[in-house]
Design a protein around this motif. Sequence first.
Motif, PDB file in Angstrom:
ATOM      1  N   PHE A  24      -3.654 -22.905  35.683  1.00 18.20           N
ATOM      2  CA  PHE A  24      -3.635 -22.933  34.225  1.00 18.20           C
ATOM      3  C   PHE A  24      -5.040 -22.832  33.645  1.00 18.20           C
ATOM      4  CE2 PHE A  24      -0.086 -25.773  35.568  1.00 18.20           C
ATOM      5  CZ  PHE A  24       0.964 -24.966  35.156  1.00 18.20           C
ATOM      6  N   LEU A  25      -5.061 -22.548  32.345  1.00 22.26           N
ATOM      7  CA  LEU A  25      -6.256 -22.701  31.526  1.00 22.26           C
ATOM      8  C   LEU A  25      -5.952 -23.811  30.526  1.00 22.26           C
ATOM      9  CD1 LEU A  25      -9.071 -21.715  30.511  1.00 22.26           C
ATOM     10  CD2 LEU A  25      -7.809 -20.261  28.901  1.00 22.26           C
ATOM     11  N   HIS A  26      -6.716 -24.897  30.593  1.00 17.65           N
ATOM     12  CA  HIS A  26      -6.546 -26.021  29.671  1.00 17.65           C
ATOM     13  C   HIS A  26      -7.638 -25.945  28.609  1.00 17.65           C
ATOM     14  CE1 HIS A  26      -3.576 -27.793  32.323  1.00 17.65           C
ATOM     15  NE2 HIS A  26      -4.428 -27.714  33.339  1.00 17.65           N
ATOM     16  N   VAL A  27      -7.234 -25.988  27.353  1.00 24.30           N
ATOM     17  CA  VAL A  27      -8.152 -25.848  26.223  1.00 24.30           C
ATOM     18  C   VAL A  27      -7.959 -27.040  25.293  1.00 24.30           C
ATOM     19  CG1 VAL A  27      -8.854 -24.407  24.269  1.00 24.30           C
ATOM     20  CG2 VAL A  27      -8.027 -23.336  26.384  1.00 24.30           C
ATOM     21  N   ILE A  28      -9.066 -27.582  24.816  1.00 22.51           N
ATOM     22  CA  ILE A  28      -8.968 -28.661  23.832  1.00 22.51           C
ATOM     23  C   ILE A  28      -9.525 -28.202  22.505  1.00 22.51           C
ATOM     24  CG2 ILE A  28      -9.005 -30.557  25.505  1.00 22.51           C
ATOM     25  CD1 ILE A  28     -11.964 -30.986  24.796  1.00 22.51           C
ATOM     26  N   THR A  29      -8.810 -28.587  21.453  1.00 23.47           N
ATOM     27  CA  THR A  29      -9.312 -28.457  20.087  1.00 23.47           C
ATOM     28  C   THR A  29      -9.588 -29.872  19.590  1.00 23.47           C
ATOM     29  OG1 THR A  29      -7.124 -28.586  19.068  1.00 23.47           O
ATOM     30  CG2 THR A  29      -7.874 -26.410  19.804  1.00 23.47           C
ATOM     31  N   SER A  30      -9.824 -30.042  18.317  1.00 21.49           N
ATOM     32  CA  SER A  30     -10.128 -31.388  17.836  1.00 21.49           C
ATOM     33  C   SER A  30      -8.943 -32.330  17.994  1.00 21.49           C
ATOM     34  CB  SER A  30     -10.565 -31.329  16.369  1.00 21.49           C
ATOM     35  OG  SER A  30      -9.516 -30.757  15.581  1.00 21.49           O
ATOM     36  N   ASN A  31      -7.719 -31.779  17.963  1.00 14.10           N
ATOM     37  CA  ASN A  31      -6.546 -32.656  17.986  1.00 14.10           C
ATOM     38  C   ASN A  31      -5.445 -32.186  18.937  1.00 14.10           C
ATOM     39  OD1 ASN A  31      -7.421 -34.560  15.968  1.00 14.10           O
ATOM     40  ND2 ASN A  31      -7.099 -32.919  14.466  1.00 14.10           N
ATOM     41  N   ASN A  32      -5.706 -31.168  19.774  1.00 12.09           N
ATOM     42  CA  ASN A  32      -4.648 -30.652  20.639  1.00 12.09           C
ATOM     43  C   ASN A  32      -5.172 -30.357  22.041  1.00 12.09           C
ATOM     44  OD1 ASN A  32      -2.293 -30.510  18.971  1.00 12.09           O
ATOM     45  ND2 ASN A  32      -3.296 -28.837  17.831  1.00 12.09           N
ATOM     46  N   LEU A  33      -4.332 -30.640  23.026  1.00 13.07           N
ATOM     47  CA  LEU A  33      -4.543 -30.193  24.403  1.00 13.07           C
ATOM     48  C   LEU A  33      -3.582 -29.030  24.634  1.00 13.07           C
ATOM     49  CD1 LEU A  33      -5.514 -30.340  27.359  1.00 13.07           C
ATOM     50  CD2 LEU A  33      -3.801 -32.136  27.732  1.00 13.07           C
ATOM     51  N   GLN A  34      -4.136 -27.854  24.898  1.00 11.11           N
ATOM     52  CA  GLN A  34      -3.326 -26.650  25.059  1.00 11.11           C
ATOM     53  C   GLN A  34      -3.348 -26.191  26.517  1.00 11.11           C
ATOM     54  OE1 GLN A  34      -4.959 -23.827  22.300  1.00 11.11           O
ATOM     55  NE2 GLN A  34      -4.668 -25.164  20.524  1.00 11.11           N
ATOM     56  N   CYS A  35      -2.199 -25.725  26.978  1.00 12.67           N
ATOM     57  CA  CYS A  35      -2.066 -25.275  28.376  1.00 12.67           C
ATOM     58  C   CYS A  35      -1.599 -23.826  28.384  1.00 12.67           C
ATOM     59  CB  CYS A  35      -1.069 -26.162  29.117  1.00 12.67           C
ATOM     60  SG  CYS A  35      -0.772 -25.657  30.825  1.00 12.67           S
ATOM     61  N   PHE A  36      -2.424 -22.923  28.924  1.00 11.67           N
ATOM     62  CA  PHE A  36      -2.104 -21.496  29.011  1.00 11.67           C
ATOM     63  C   PHE A  36      -1.911 -21.097  30.477  1.00 11.67           C
ATOM     64  CE2 PHE A  36      -4.558 -22.038  25.152  1.00 11.67           C
ATOM     65  CZ  PHE A  36      -3.896 -21.260  24.223  1.00 11.67           C
ATOM     66  N   THR A  37      -1.104 -20.072  30.702  1.00  9.13           N
ATOM     67  CA  THR A  37      -0.934 -19.540  32.061  1.00  9.13           C
ATOM     68  C   THR A  37      -2.092 -18.604  32.393  1.00  9.13           C
ATOM     69  OG1 THR A  37       0.427 -17.724  31.198  1.00  9.13           O
ATOM     70  CG2 THR A  37       1.570 -19.702  32.000  1.00  9.13           C
ATOM     71  N   VAL A  38      -2.343 -18.419  33.680  1.00  9.90           N
ATOM     72  CA  VAL A  38      -3.418 -17.535  34.144  1.00  9.90           C
ATOM     73  C   VAL A  38      -2.857 -16.579  35.201  1.00  9.90           C
ATOM     74  CG1 VAL A  38      -5.259 -19.178  33.669  1.00  9.90           C
ATOM     75  CG2 VAL A  38      -4.180 -19.176  35.910  1.00  9.90           C
ATOM     76  N   ARG A  39      -3.635 -15.543  35.511  1.00  8.21           N
ATOM     77  CA  ARG A  39      -3.201 -14.515  36.473  1.00  8.21           C
ATOM     78  C   ARG A  39      -4.037 -14.536  37.752  1.00  8.21           C
ATOM     79  NH1 ARG A  39       0.267 -15.314  34.099  1.00  8.21           N
ATOM     80  NH2 ARG A  39       1.082 -14.325  32.223  1.00  8.21           N
ATOM     81  N   CYS A  40      -4.660 -15.683  38.034  1.00  7.73           N
ATOM     82  CA  CYS A  40      -5.526 -15.763  39.222  1.00  7.73           C
ATOM     83  C   CYS A  40      -4.737 -15.541  40.505  1.00  7.73           C
ATOM     84  CB  CYS A  40      -6.233 -17.115  39.258  1.00  7.73           C
ATOM     85  SG  CYS A  40      -7.341 -17.400  37.855  1.00  7.73           S
ATOM     86  N   SER A  41      -3.570 -16.161  40.621  1.00  5.42           N
ATOM     87  CA  SER A  41      -2.797 -16.025  41.860  1.00  5.42           C
ATOM     88  C   SER A  41      -2.275 -14.605  42.026  1.00  5.42           C
ATOM     89  CB  SER A  41      -1.634 -17.017  41.874  1.00  5.42           C
ATOM     90  OG  SER A  41      -0.741 -16.788  40.796  1.00  5.42           O
ATOM     91  N   ALA A  42      -1.972 -13.922  40.917  1.00 10.31           N
ATOM     92  CA  ALA A  42      -1.508 -12.535  41.006  1.00 10.31           C
ATOM     93  C   ALA A  42      -2.616 -11.633  41.533  1.00 10.31           C
ATOM     94  CB  ALA A  42      -1.043 -12.054  39.635  1.00 10.31           C
ATOM     95  N   ALA A  43      -3.833 -11.856  41.061  1.00  9.15           N
ATOM     96  CA  ALA A  43      -4.963 -11.049  41.535  1.00  9.15           C
ATOM     97  C   ALA A  43      -5.299 -11.380  42.986  1.00  9.15           C
ATOM     98  CB  ALA A  43      -6.182 -11.297  40.639  1.00  9.15           C
ATOM     99  N   ALA A  44      -5.300 -12.678  43.322  1.00 12.20           N
ATOM    100  CA  ALA A  44      -5.637 -13.097  44.679  1.00 12.20           C
ATOM    101  C   ALA A  44      -4.602 -12.599  45.685  1.00 12.20           C
ATOM    102  CB  ALA A  44      -5.745 -14.618  44.746  1.00 12.20           C
ATOM    103  N   ALA A  45      -3.333 -12.584  45.284  1.00 13.67           N
ATOM    104  CA  ALA A  45      -2.278 -12.110  46.189  1.00 13.67           C
ATOM    105  C   ALA A  45      -2.504 -10.660  46.583  1.00 13.67           C
ATOM    106  CB  ALA A  45      -0.917 -12.259  45.517  1.00 13.67           C
ATOM    107  N   ARG A  46      -2.992  -9.872  45.659  1.00  9.43           N
ATOM    108  CA  ARG A  46      -3.235  -8.454  45.955  1.00  9.43           C
ATOM    109  C   ARG A  46      -4.475  -8.269  46.821  1.00  9.43           C
ATOM    110  NH1 ARG A  46      -0.303  -8.768  41.361  1.00  9.43           N
ATOM    111  NH2 ARG A  46       1.303  -7.158  41.140  1.00  9.43           N
ATOM    112  N   GLU A  47      -5.426  -9.186  46.708  1.00 10.20           N
ATOM    113  CA  GLU A  47      -6.587  -9.144  47.587  1.00 10.20           C
ATOM    114  C   GLU A  47      -6.205  -9.559  49.008  1.00 10.20           C
ATOM    115  OE1 GLU A  47      -9.736  -8.229  47.001  1.00 10.20           O
ATOM    116  OE2 GLU A  47      -9.279  -7.659  44.937  1.00 10.20           O
ATOM    117  N   GLU A  48      -5.263 -10.477  49.110  1.00 11.84           N
ATOM    118  CA  GLU A  48      -4.917 -11.074  50.395  1.00 11.84           C
ATOM    119  C   GLU A  48      -3.968 -10.218  51.211  1.00 11.84           C
ATOM    120  OE1 GLU A  48      -3.722 -15.531  51.862  1.00 11.84           O
ATOM    121  OE2 GLU A  48      -2.639 -14.724  50.152  1.00 11.84           O
ATOM    122  N   ASP A  49      -3.021  -9.543  50.556  1.00 13.11           N
ATOM    123  CA  ASP A  49      -1.932  -8.888  51.274  1.00 13.11           C
ATOM    124  C   ASP A  49      -1.925  -7.388  50.998  1.00 13.11           C
ATOM    125  OD1 ASP A  49       0.416  -8.141  52.503  1.00 13.11           O
ATOM    126  OD2 ASP A  49       1.502  -9.925  51.886  1.00 13.11           O
TER     127      ASP A  49
END
Length: 837
Positions: free
Chosen positions: A215-240
């Motif tokens: 994930f990508l975790h982002v904080i604003t003054s009053n919110n904790l936000q959680c976004f998805t990331v594509r790291c595993s998708a990129a790494a999978a293509r490097e690995e296999d």
Amino acid sequence: MVQLYNLHPFGSQQVVPCKLEPERFCGGGRDALFVAAGCKVEAFAVAGQELCQPRCAFSTLGRVLRLAYSEAGISNELSQLESDDFVICQKPMELLGKKSEQSGLSVTLESTGLADEQLKYFHIQHLLYRRFAPDVSSYVLPDDIKLHSLQLLPIYQTGSSDGKKLSQEKELLSLFCFFSLPHVGYLYMVVKSVELMSVYHYPEKSQQAVLTPQFLHVITSNNLQCFTVRCSAAAAREEDPYMDTTLKACPPVSMDVCALRIQLFIGLKAICHFKNHIILLTKADAEAIPERRESPKRLLSRKDTSVKIKIPPVAEAGWNLYIVNTVSPVQLYKEMVDYSNTYKTAKTQSCIHLLSEAHLLVRAALMDATHLEPGEKAELLEVFKESCGHLGDCYSRLDTQHSHLTLPYYKMSGLSLAEVLARVDWTGEGASQKYERGLIFYINHSLCENLDEELSEESAAKVVQMFHVAEPKQLPHILCSPSLKNINPSTALSYLRKLDASGLSSILLTLTKAAMALKMGDLDMHRKEMKSHPEMKLVCGFILEPRLLIQQRKGQIVPTELAIHLKETQPALLVASVLGLQKNDKIGIEEADSFFKVLCGKDEDTIPQLLVDFWEAQLVACLPDVVLQELFFKLTSQYIWRLSKRQPPDTTPLRTSEELINACGHYGLIYPWVHILISSDVLAYENYTEDLLKLQSLMCGPSFDIASIIPFLEPLSEDTVAGLSVHVLCRTRLKEYEQCIDILLERCPEAVIPYANQELKEENRTLWWKKLLPELCRRIKCGGEKYQLYLSSLKETLSIVAVELELKDFLNVLPEDGTAAFFLPYLLYCSRKKSLT
């Protein structure tokens, strides 16, 4: 616009019992949290869902400016990002990889504290340069264009097994770079090449962000936000290397990211990530702490309910350090799958998107499996297969341009073909039923593979009906699949006749109908279909669909019922068809050999005549991929074995030696002296004369390597005429002429002169008078039962020598004790030949 799913990636939370207001904090080790305030550092134990416990505290020599943890033996390098003031006239710019060196910024590596010999291990590599410009169309505060949260995230590949234990050495698989502006974040992949993967647009101004493999975790003054990331998708293509093929798939790196959760936290100031924990520092602004001016009773009055803002002392400002536990990947995965069911009936892309996010979540957890217990990893693997099945279901049911992904996802799911068919909605039976491309593609591809799975008669009938509706041209092909072995042949024929009625007639359709008729036991229908096309067209049909003749089950070659029938009724067609398969790369050399052995019921060490016929057909066809000498070895060793054992062929050969000589340049004309040699004992070889003639023809051919046959001649005795002819042929090809002359004079004198006429030419012509003439004279003196044969041979030899030599030389080669009257006619001819010419 980033899509928001109201999921629950965050679990329980607790307050860290700090004594002083935190200024710096970080996680480290297995379960440690370090918090710094001024010159003091506190350490806490963080263990799962249990309360955070103080572990120790220590003081530093000065105020802590930066806090970082490193494992023993691993050093941290400090990278500092400096931002110059932006100039409005400068355009935005992005330079990637080596091009970033053109930015004009110089970087110098500081060697303070490093030994001279260590300097060679350190170097500077430019990854990217990016320059931002503010939007001049609106007023922008300087804080709105400041960079923050620069981070490099490595993903490692665990080493392969070393002996009994897994190697724990880490090998860098992928490296990602993240940095953020207040309203947008950028994620780059920086391994083999530098490329932008994702752009994150925040719904409000961000203060800090932290990137993890999941994930990508982002904080604003009053919110904790959680976004998805594509790291595993990129790494999978490097690995296999098999990723993005028919074997394996992974959601694309370019897939839109989404927000899983926006959770309220008042006064967020800082964030860090530690294993499955998010550490948050909250602090209420001093000016935001209200103080009520009146008593509670007065506040009930409508006349005066105002709140007075009081500026209290600094000590009164509230702060907290929270540990927020992230839920397990499996738990969050299940919630995402449940959430996706809301889109299931609507058949939208949102279903694929959410299931893809769930798949990447599990894939990322498996990539970071070094700290998992065996049971946890096993559960993740099962969930991974389940997620592949869900994605396979989506792509099989939705009409999308990526429907071909049904195949690799179902393959990775571990589901059998029957299990996938059981997930299909069969409610709309009949011609009105619509089958999506993804499902058809998967089933068609699966039936083209050599699956060790036989569908039931009911399932097979459903598949045939499906293809009749969706892909009628593929019906002949799928009916040849071993998986449809249990199909009722009358049901199959009814669908094939419908193809005939629709005008889709072809040779493949004819052969499939013939195979089904044979399966039903209707030989009249079978013969009618087989006679409807000439033989060469039938061969083309078998090339289009080899499984009409040859199938594989559990890794073993299995001839079909049609192949077995052709063996008895049309063996020449069968051999020509298998030859066509090999010529078109539909079957390998060893596979073809095994097919004929299994077809004829022979073990590996026994060669049936039909296989010999196939080898001879290969020589005639001159296939480019066939190693000629290997083929010669196969044929000659079989000819020799049958001759030595006096073993006739088990079936009548398809071609005679004469036909092979006329059709194939590798079979040469047999020398006349060989015919004379074997004619002395024809009756002894009448049952296997063809094997002998074919062997002799190969040895007389232009391509045969005679030295290769020598080790295999031992079983063939020279005591027999057949063996003698082969041995003499072999020695002749090796230019051992004198030895051959001795053998022939002893065993078959009538063949000597034909042998000499054939072999003693050019540089070997001197052997007429140096070897043959004196040897004949010697044997004539000895007399015996072969006297007349020797005498006749001597006269022919003298005739040849008288032509070849001058009179003086001729006299020198004649025996001194010879009868003058006998040699006189040849001497006279030799003396007159000049005047005659």
